[in-house]
Design a protein around this motif. Structure first.
Motif, mmCIF file in Angstrom:
data_model
loop_
_atom_site.group_PDB
_atom_site.id
_atom_site.type_symbol
_atom_site.label_atom_id
_atom_site.label_comp_id
_atom_site.label_asym_id
_atom_site.label_seq_id
_atom_site.Cartn_x
_atom_site.Cartn_y
_atom_site.Cartn_z
ATOM 1 N N LEU A 101 0.836 -1.205 0.000
ATOM 2 C CA LEU A 101 0.000 0.000 0.000
ATOM 3 C C LEU A 101 0.864 1.246 0.000
ATOM 4 N N ALA A 102 1.967 1.217 0.773
ATOM 5 C CA ALA A 102 2.812 2.405 0.881
ATOM 6 C C ALA A 102 3.516 2.712 -0.428
ATOM 7 N N ARG A 103 3.622 1.705 -1.314
ATOM 8 C CA ARG A 103 4.222 1.970 -2.624
ATOM 9 C C ARG A 103 3.161 2.336 -3.648
ATOM 10 N N LEU A 104 1.964 1.739 -3.478
ATOM 11 C CA LEU A 104 0.912 1.878 -4.488
ATOM 12 C C LEU A 104 0.121 3.180 -4.320
ATOM 13 N N MET A 120 -0.665 10.339 3.041
ATOM 14 C CA MET A 120 0.272 9.623 2.165
ATOM 15 C C MET A 120 1.675 9.641 2.765
ATOM 16 N N GLY A 121 2.063 10.790 3.308
ATOM 17 C CA GLY A 121 3.371 10.887 3.963
ATOM 18 C C GLY A 121 3.464 9.933 5.145
ATOM 19 N N ILE A 122 2.385 9.876 5.950
ATOM 20 C CA ILE A 122 2.386 9.015 7.140
ATOM 21 C C ILE A 122 2.477 7.550 6.721
ATOM 22 N N LEU A 123 1.768 7.208 5.639
ATOM 23 C CA LEU A 123 1.804 5.828 5.145
ATOM 24 C C LEU A 123 3.240 5.439 4.770
ATOM 25 N N ALA A 171 5.709 2.745 6.872
ATOM 26 C CA ALA A 171 6.255 1.582 6.166
ATOM 27 C C ALA A 171 7.778 1.642 6.089
ATOM 28 N N GLY A 172 8.373 2.696 6.645
ATOM 29 C CA GLY A 172 9.831 2.804 6.655
ATOM 30 C C GLY A 172 10.417 3.266 5.337
ATOM 31 N N LEU A 173 9.560 3.690 4.397
ATOM 32 C CA LEU A 173 10.062 4.075 3.073
ATOM 33 C C LEU A 173 10.506 5.532 3.034
#
Lengths: 95, 312
Positions: free
Chosen positions: B191-194, B227-230, B234-236
């Motif tokens: 999700l954090a990438r998509l 989106m930033g929090i996601l 996720a550590g990204l």
């Protein structure tokens, strides 16, 4: 009109939770329930005249309520880190 | 049919609120609160206040739910202390009666409102063309009640400062909040990438379309912050340290633009926060753009909390 009564009920419920719940986290939660009721009451009164001014003020209010909640939770966590307390009860056993 | 819908929705909101208060554990209480926020957003849609519904769903339910969950995870134990501090049945009865009276008084007030309802809708609509803004809510937020909106923008900055000031001295200047390990697989990583590429576009669109349709800087900024929090959880994406100049500028850009334009009003228009009619729309867009950035930055920082890492 239904929602006016819903809003009144939410204010009463939130107030009751704020007074009777001992845990600070739950007090913050109850305060937000209360806030939701107050905003809704505002919105119900505004919707009758199709008035955009109270709606805009409610948006302002929701954002400020979030900021206040964030600050309150950080204070609760800091209190917990320093004293280990999850309530603000006057308790002799803790001292 | 709509009456039935309103009735069910109203009962659901009150029911979820009762459950949120009554349930013993903290975690289900927060989940109940998020459900309450989302149902309340539906009520706002029923009242025809889509702008408020968007804000309530994004901030009241979503962002507040996230910070409450963060707090629940960290506040462990204390059950005995909480039980000891719980008021007895007599006190609760007294509180219940008093709160019931407050609720009844409000209900009576709602049921006996004057008819026809007083409204400022006509006064707002009269001046909207001069602003070049078609959404009356945005018109009110930026012009008629511009001072309130400015003060609110400043409140966000102060909230971030107050939260940062909770940090112990040795943590000052470090990265705010916990540092999450990189998630290399699993639903969060996917999700954090998509989602962020889509969410960033949607967030900017909601902020942009606020001039003419439901939306605006707070709703759009909240989506950007989500989106930033996601990506952060996720550590990204690693949050910049609180000592970072760029970060601090991002938080104050909106209020500064707002105050700057407001002061220009003294020179080019009728006073503080009044826009020259010819360029009202570009000025409002400038403020909205800067505010969207600042709202997003402030929200991410409020969710992250005070600096916790070691000093960079």
């Amino acid at each position: 009109m239904i929602y006016g009564l819903v809003a009144s009920a939410l204010v009463a419920l939130g107030l009751y939770g704020l007074v009777t719940q001992p845990a600070l986290l739950r007090k913050v939660l109850a305060f937000n329930l209360l806030g939701g009721g107050v905003f809704l009451l505002f919105g119900v009164v505004a919707a009758r005249g199709g008035d955009p001014v109270p709606q805009a003020l409610v948006i302002t209010g929701i954002v400020v309520a979030f900021a206040a909640t964030a600050l309150a939770l950080v204070l609760v966590l800091r209190l917990f880190q320093i004293t280990g307390a999850a309530t603000i009860a006057e308790d002799e056993t803790r001292r | 049919m709509t009456l039935l819908l309103d009735l069910i929705l109203g009962l659901a909101v009150v029911g979820v609120a009762v459950w949120t208060l009554a349930v013993r554990e903290n975690f289900p209480a927060v989940i109940g609160f998020v459900a309450y926020g989302l149902l309340l957003a539906l009520v706002w849609v029923r009242l025809g206040a889509v702008d408020v519904a968007l804000t309530e769903a994004a901030l009241g339910a979503g962002a507040t739910g996230v910070i409450l969950l963060f707090a629940v995870v960290r506040l462990r134990g204390g059950r005995a202390e909480i039980d000891a501090a719980t008021p007895g049945p007599r006190q609760r009865l007294a509180a219940g009666i008093l709160c019931g009276v407050v609720g009844l008084a409000l209900a009576v007030a709602v049921l006996s409102l004057p008819d026809p309802a007083p409204s400022q809708a006509a006064a707002v609509a009269r001046h909207l063309p001069e602003l070049g803004v078609a959404n009356p809510i945005t018109g009110v937020l930026m012009a008629y009640r511009g001072l309130d909106t400015l003060l609110e923008a400043v409140v966000l900055v102060f909230a971030v400062l107050a939260i940062w000031s909770m940090a112990p001295d040795r943590r000052w200047g470090a990265v705010p909040g916990p540092v999450f390990p990189v998630q290399s697989n699993g639903p969060l990583s996917l999700l954090a990438r998509l989602l962020p590429p889509i969410g960033i576009v949607v967030g900017i669109y909601i902020a942009w379309v606020g001039a003419d349709a439901p939306g605006g800087k707070f709703q759009g900024g909240t989506i950007l912050a989500a989106m930033g929090i996601l990506a952060w959880v996720a550590g990204l994406w690693r949050l910049p340290p609180v000592a970072s100049r760029g970060l601090r500028w991002a938080v104050v850009a909106g209020p500064l633009a707002f105050i700057g334009v407001g002061l220009l009003g003294f020179v080019f228009a009728d006073g503080f926060l009044s826009y020259p009619p010819a360029i009202a729309k570009p000025l409002i867009l400038l403020i909205e753009a800067a505010m969207t950035l600042s709202v997003a930055a402030a929200l991410v920082l409020m969710v992250a909390g005070p600096p916790e890492g070691r000093r960079a």
